[in-house]
Design a protein around this motif. Structure first.
Motif, PDB file in Angstrom:
ATOM      1  N   MET A   1       0.846  -1.181   0.000  1.00 35.85           N
ATOM      2  CA  MET A   1       0.000   0.000   0.000  1.00 35.85           C
ATOM      3  C   MET A   1       0.887   1.238   0.000  1.00 35.85           C
ATOM      4  SD  MET A   1      -2.895   1.194   2.738  1.00 35.85           S
ATOM      5  CE  MET A   1      -1.838   1.980   3.938  1.00 35.85           C
ATOM      6  N   GLU A   2       0.606   2.140  -0.929  1.00 36.64           N
ATOM      7  CA  GLU A   2       1.324   3.410  -0.984  1.00 36.64           C
ATOM      8  C   GLU A   2       0.787   4.310   0.115  1.00 36.64           C
ATOM      9  OE1 GLU A   2       1.541   7.242  -3.914  1.00 36.64           O
ATOM     10  OE2 GLU A   2       1.142   5.292  -4.792  1.00 36.64           O
ATOM     11  N   VAL A   3       1.679   4.873   0.910  1.00 37.71           N
ATOM     12  CA  VAL A   3       1.251   5.749   1.998  1.00 37.71           C
ATOM     13  C   VAL A   3       1.873   7.113   1.788  1.00 37.71           C
ATOM     14  CG1 VAL A   3       1.278   6.112   4.484  1.00 37.71           C
ATOM     15  CG2 VAL A   3       1.072   3.804   3.598  1.00 37.71           C
ATOM     16  N   SER A   4       1.032   8.132   1.817  1.00 36.08           N
ATOM     17  CA  SER A   4       1.515   9.499   1.647  1.00 36.08           C
ATOM     18  C   SER A   4       2.140   9.977   2.949  1.00 36.08           C
ATOM     19  CB  SER A   4       0.354  10.418   1.278  1.00 36.08           C
ATOM     20  OG  SER A   4       0.790  11.742   1.244  1.00 36.08           O
ATOM     21  N   ASN A   5       3.213  10.738   2.832  1.00 33.11           N
ATOM     22  CA  ASN A   5       3.831  11.313   4.026  1.00 33.11           C
ATOM     23  C   ASN A   5       3.304  12.724   4.286  1.00 33.11           C
ATOM     24  OD1 ASN A   5       5.069  12.736   2.002  1.00 33.11           O
ATOM     25  ND2 ASN A   5       7.159  12.200   2.586  1.00 33.11           N
ATOM     26  N   ILE A   6       2.279  13.129   3.563  1.00 31.94           N
ATOM     27  CA  ILE A   6       1.661  14.436   3.744  1.00 31.94           C
ATOM     28  C   ILE A   6       0.665  14.340   4.884  1.00 31.94           C
ATOM     29  CG2 ILE A   6       0.234  16.210   2.661  1.00 31.94           C
ATOM     30  CD1 ILE A   6       1.406  15.260  -0.031  1.00 31.94           C
ATOM     31  N   HIS A   7       0.715  15.303   5.794  1.00 32.87           N
ATOM     32  CA  HIS A   7      -0.194  15.312   6.942  1.00 32.87           C
ATOM     33  C   HIS A   7      -1.609  15.644   6.484  1.00 32.87           C
ATOM     34  CE1 HIS A   7      -1.752  15.897  10.942  1.00 32.87           C
ATOM     35  NE2 HIS A   7      -2.205  17.088  10.575  1.00 32.87           N
ATOM     36  N   GLN A   8      -2.562  14.924   7.038  1.00 31.94           N
ATOM     37  CA  GLN A   8      -3.974  15.182   6.754  1.00 31.94           C
ATOM     38  C   GLN A   8      -4.710  15.276   8.076  1.00 31.94           C
ATOM     39  OE1 GLN A   8      -6.323  11.940   5.069  1.00 31.94           O
ATOM     40  NE2 GLN A   8      -7.346  13.406   3.743  1.00 31.94           N
ATOM     41  N   LEU A  55      -6.277   8.467   8.782  1.00 33.68           N
ATOM     42  CA  LEU A  55      -7.710   8.561   8.512  1.00 33.68           C
ATOM     43  C   LEU A  55      -8.307   7.165   8.307  1.00 33.68           C
ATOM     44  CD1 LEU A  55     -10.098  10.449   8.241  1.00 33.68           C
ATOM     45  CD2 LEU A  55      -9.467  10.801   5.854  1.00 33.68           C
ATOM     46  N   MET A  56      -7.577   6.294   7.617  1.00 34.77           N
ATOM     47  CA  MET A  56      -8.039   4.910   7.462  1.00 34.77           C
ATOM     48  C   MET A  56      -8.112   4.220   8.824  1.00 34.77           C
ATOM     49  SD  MET A  56      -6.346   3.565   3.915  1.00 34.77           S
ATOM     50  CE  MET A  56      -4.803   4.477   3.869  1.00 34.77           C
ATOM     51  N   ASP A  57      -7.150   4.515   9.700  1.00 32.33           N
ATOM     52  CA  ASP A  57      -7.191   3.960  11.060  1.00 32.33           C
ATOM     53  C   ASP A  57      -8.448   4.421  11.793  1.00 32.33           C
ATOM     54  OD1 ASP A  57      -4.726   2.798  10.554  1.00 32.33           O
ATOM     55  OD2 ASP A  57      -3.590   4.276  11.718  1.00 32.33           O
ATOM     56  N   LYS A  58      -8.828   5.670  11.582  1.00 33.18           N
ATOM     57  CA  LYS A  58     -10.037   6.216  12.212  1.00 33.18           C
ATOM     58  C   LYS A  58     -11.282   5.496  11.699  1.00 33.18           C
ATOM     59  CE  LYS A  58     -12.290   9.075  14.839  1.00 33.18           C
ATOM     60  NZ  LYS A  58     -12.230   8.938  16.295  1.00 33.18           N
ATOM     61  N   VAL A  59     -11.332   5.204  10.410  1.00 35.59           N
ATOM     62  CA  VAL A  59     -12.454   4.446   9.840  1.00 35.59           C
ATOM     63  C   VAL A  59     -12.509   3.062  10.470  1.00 35.59           C
ATOM     64  CG1 VAL A  59     -13.360   3.364   7.733  1.00 35.59           C
ATOM     65  CG2 VAL A  59     -12.551   5.744   7.675  1.00 35.59           C
ATOM     66  N   ALA A  60     -11.356   2.439  10.628  1.00 38.15           N
ATOM     67  CA  ALA A  60     -11.311   1.118  11.268  1.00 38.15           C
ATOM     68  C   ALA A  60     -11.853   1.189  12.693  1.00 38.15           C
ATOM     69  CB  ALA A  60      -9.879   0.577  11.262  1.00 38.15           C
ATOM     70  N   GLU A  61     -11.465   2.222  13.398  1.00 39.89           N
ATOM     71  CA  GLU A  61     -11.955   2.418  14.770  1.00 39.89           C
ATOM     72  C   GLU A  61     -13.477   2.587  14.790  1.00 39.89           C
ATOM     73  OE1 GLU A  61     -11.828   6.125  17.840  1.00 39.89           O
ATOM     74  OE2 GLU A  61      -9.901   5.566  16.951  1.00 39.89           O
ATOM     75  N   ILE A  62     -13.993   3.412  13.904  1.00 35.17           N
ATOM     76  CA  ILE A  62     -15.439   3.654  13.838  1.00 35.17           C
ATOM     77  C   ILE A  62     -16.192   2.361  13.547  1.00 35.17           C
ATOM     78  CG2 ILE A  62     -17.259   4.761  12.455  1.00 35.17           C
ATOM     79  CD1 ILE A  62     -15.275   7.168  12.145  1.00 35.17           C
ATOM     80  N   GLU A  69      -7.848  -4.295   7.476  1.00 34.51           N
ATOM     81  CA  GLU A  69      -9.061  -4.564   6.698  1.00 34.51           C
ATOM     82  C   GLU A  69      -9.455  -3.339   5.863  1.00 34.51           C
ATOM     83  OE1 GLU A  69     -11.981  -7.360   8.931  1.00 34.51           O
ATOM     84  OE2 GLU A  69     -10.931  -6.182  10.485  1.00 34.51           O
ATOM     85  N   VAL A  70      -9.189  -2.160   6.378  1.00 32.49           N
ATOM     86  CA  VAL A  70      -9.444  -0.932   5.633  1.00 32.49           C
ATOM     87  C   VAL A  70      -8.372  -0.751   4.564  1.00 32.49           C
ATOM     88  CG1 VAL A  70      -9.721   1.584   5.782  1.00 32.49           C
ATOM     89  CG2 VAL A  70     -10.588   0.107   7.623  1.00 32.49           C
ATOM     90  N   TYR A  71      -7.097  -0.955   4.929  1.00 33.41           N
ATOM     91  CA  TYR A  71      -5.991  -0.787   3.981  1.00 33.41           C
ATOM     92  C   TYR A  71      -6.165  -1.695   2.769  1.00 33.41           C
ATOM     93  CZ  TYR A  71      -3.501   1.148   8.091  1.00 33.41           C
ATOM     94  OH  TYR A  71      -3.123   1.846   9.201  1.00 33.41           O
ATOM     95  N   GLU A  72      -6.602  -2.950   3.009  1.00 32.34           N
ATOM     96  CA  GLU A  72      -6.784  -3.893   1.915  1.00 32.34           C
ATOM     97  C   GLU A  72      -7.799  -3.373   0.900  1.00 32.34           C
ATOM     98  OE1 GLU A  72      -5.964  -8.097   4.292  1.00 32.34           O
ATOM     99  OE2 GLU A  72      -7.993  -7.264   4.234  1.00 32.34           O
ATOM    100  N   VAL A  73      -8.878  -2.812   1.382  1.00 34.40           N
ATOM    101  CA  VAL A  73      -9.929  -2.303   0.502  1.00 34.40           C
ATOM    102  C   VAL A  73      -9.451  -1.051  -0.225  1.00 34.40           C
ATOM    103  CG1 VAL A  73     -12.231  -1.245   0.487  1.00 34.40           C
ATOM    104  CG2 VAL A  73     -11.824  -3.348   1.786  1.00 34.40           C
ATOM    105  N   VAL A  74      -8.857  -0.127   0.495  1.00 34.93           N
ATOM    106  CA  VAL A  74      -8.405   1.127  -0.112  1.00 34.93           C
ATOM    107  C   VAL A  74      -7.333   0.870  -1.165  1.00 34.93           C
ATOM    108  CG1 VAL A  74      -7.208   3.311   0.358  1.00 34.93           C
ATOM    109  CG2 VAL A  74      -9.092   2.566   1.834  1.00 34.93           C
ATOM    110  N   SER A  75      -6.442  -0.069  -0.914  1.00 35.24           N
ATOM    111  CA  SER A  75      -5.377  -0.340  -1.878  1.00 35.24           C
ATOM    112  C   SER A  75      -5.865  -1.154  -3.076  1.00 35.24           C
ATOM    113  CB  SER A  75      -4.193  -1.042  -1.204  1.00 35.24           C
ATOM    114  OG  SER A  75      -4.580  -2.316  -0.737  1.00 35.24           O
TER     115      SER A  75
END
Length: 182
Positions: A1-8, A55-62, A69-75
């Motif tokens: 999974m490509e991860v951006s180093n830009i803060h969001q 942000l994906m971690d936050k979705v997983a938490e919610i 499981e979120v990373y797999e779908v997003v990637s």
């Protein structure tokens, strides 16, 4: 999974949380993961159309699931962006029908015109060009998705006009308007 180093900044507003809760209400309480795709769409839309790892971690938490499981779908799906994109994202279909009708040449042409490579965003943050898998409009090849709409039977001239209209602010990405193809 490509991860951006830009803060969001993670900003789950009350309105966004209400929308997530409404989506979750369509599924059994013990099956929150079933809402993953629509929740990701809502969260991405509310965060400049991309999803950082936090942000994906936050979705997983919610959704009470593991972050992987979120990373797999997003990637897996090209509809989710893992780095900032331009205001106008040209998603060219590059599968069989479109490829046979010149999609790759149009991707190259568009990138050359904008001074970027596929997957890149123009320095002004206006345009991103990507090739995606089948968009299900084979009879209208070559085509691309721009926002919520398809641009069909593309030619270099049509691409030039789309770029010009984007620069002039004539294209609304989420509302049918007088510009859309007939």
């Amino acid at each position: 999974m490509e991860v951006s180093n830009i803060h969001q900044e993670i900003n789950i507003t009350p309105a966004l949380q209400a929308r997530i809760d409404e989506l979750l209400s369509h599924y059994p309480a013990d099956k929150k993961k079933s809402a993953l795709l629509p929740v990701l769409h809502e969260v991405q839309d509310a965060h400049d159309n991309w999803l950082s790892a936090p942000l994906m971690d936050k979705v997983a938490e919610i959704l009470e699931i593991q972050p992987i499981e979120v990373y797999e779908v997003v990637s897996f799906y090209t509809m989710y962006n893992q780095k900032p994109i331009g205001k106008y994202m040209f998603e060219f279909c590059r599968t069989s029908c479109c490829a046979l009708r010149g999609a790759e040449d149009l991707i190259d042409y568009t990138c050359q015109k904008l001074g970027i490579k596929p997957g890149e965003t123009t320095p002004d943050g206006m345009f991103t060009v990507v090739g995606v898998e089948c968009l299900g409009a084979c009879g209208y090849a070559p085509m691309m998705q721009l926002g919520d709409f398809y641009k069909e039977h593309l030619t270099k001239e049509k691409v030039d006009q789309i770029i010009e209209d984007c620069r002039a602010g004539k294209i609304d990405l989420h509302k049918q308007d007088s510009y859309t193809e007939q």
